[in-house]
Design an enzyme around this catalytic site. Structure first.
Site, mmCIF file in Angstrom:
data_model
loop_
_atom_site.group_PDB
_atom_site.id
_atom_site.type_symbol
_atom_site.label_atom_id
_atom_site.label_comp_id
_atom_site.label_asym_id
_atom_site.label_seq_id
_atom_site.Cartn_x
_atom_site.Cartn_y
_atom_site.Cartn_z
ATOM 1 N N ASP A 164 0.840 -1.195 0.000
ATOM 2 C CA ASP A 164 0.000 0.000 0.000
ATOM 3 C C ASP A 164 0.879 1.251 0.000
ATOM 4 O OD1 ASP A 164 -2.412 1.559 0.368
ATOM 5 O OD2 ASP A 164 -1.855 1.749 2.475
ATOM 6 N N ASP A 166 -0.516 5.063 0.879
ATOM 7 C CA ASP A 166 -0.867 6.094 1.849
ATOM 8 C C ASP A 166 -1.068 5.557 3.259
ATOM 9 O OD1 ASP A 166 -1.004 8.265 -0.071
ATOM 10 O OD2 ASP A 166 -2.727 7.173 -0.881
#
Length: 246
Positions: free
Chosen positions: A82, A84
């Site tokens: 991922d 953010d």
């Protein structure tokens, strides 16, 4: 807010142990159904189809989201990472010590997005690229996440990048369906701060605490021994089961 060094000096904190990993996993598992905060200006970036229905990605380039594994990655585990609150934190609000400032166009107006890199992210990505086939997978839009990743991934660690359109929109959340990648699930991991993102495949997940601006954070550094161990696994389910066991 957003929902994706040279030599690093030694940290005064001890590396993450399996017990710490187990405790973190149990803690985050309880919040598995909690929706992930959507990217920085979600109202501005919502797509028309985001109406609560299940929306699956269109596999226009073939039967899977990813291209065939390159020869140098053959035999490696695929790790979906991922962006953010896992690797970076971004905001429309000016940040004096921002690592990057990325212009993003929204409805014809340019906005400046201020991006902070999580401590030890450079060392983390460099080592992960040696051990795994690394794939960036974010629920953010490409017009933000792509330029941020260009600046973040100077060494070309990520073999591919997947954005919001590759997620499954399910019950108000953007879910990363690992079964669509074109990789064997027993050889696939996902690193994400939001359990909602891997709600279809919780047994493939390595949880990570959300990060915003803590300059003393050592989460990525502590995760490296865990991933070094996982990189040798023939079956990630078995190895992760051992790490989570009482």
């Amino acid at each position: 807010m957003l929902d994706d060094y040279g030599q690093v000096t030694c940290s005064p904190r001890k590396p993450r142990s399996c017990k710490i990993f187990k405790a973190l996993f149990c803690c985050l598992r309880e919040a598995q159904d909690a929706p992930k905060p959507l990217p920085f200006s979600q109202d501005a970036l919502l797509e028309p189809e985001d109406n609560g229905d299940v929306v699956k990605p269109q596999l226009s380039s073939g039967p899977s989201l990813l291209p065939e594994m390159v020869p140098q990655d053959q035999g490696k585990i695929c790790v979906v990472i991922d962006l953010d609150e896992t690797l970076v934190h971004s905001s429309f609000k000016p940040i004096s010590n921002a690592d990057f400032i990325v212009p993003v166009e929204i409805e014809g107006t340019m906005h400046q997005v201020y991006v902070l890199k999580r401590p030890y992210v450079d060392e983390f990505l460099r080592r992960m690229g040696e051990l795994f086939e690394c794939i960036l997978f974010t629920a953010s839009l490409a017009k933000y996440a792509d330029p941020v990743t260009d600046l973040l991934d100077q060494c070309g660690v990520f073999r591919a990048r997947l954005f919001r359109e590759s997620c499954v929109f399910h019950q108000g959340c953007y879910v990363k369906d690992l079964s669509l990648l074109g990789r064997e699930l027993h050889k696939t991991l996902i690193l994400d701060n939001s359990p909602a993102s891997y709600t279809f495949h919780p047994e493939n997940a390595v949880p990570v605490l959300s990060w915003f601006d803590d300059a003393e954070d050592v989460e990525l550094l502590h995760l490296l021994p865990v991933f070094e161990d996982l990189s040798q696994a023939e079956d990630v389910y078995t190895k992760l089961g051992e790490l989570r066991a009482p």
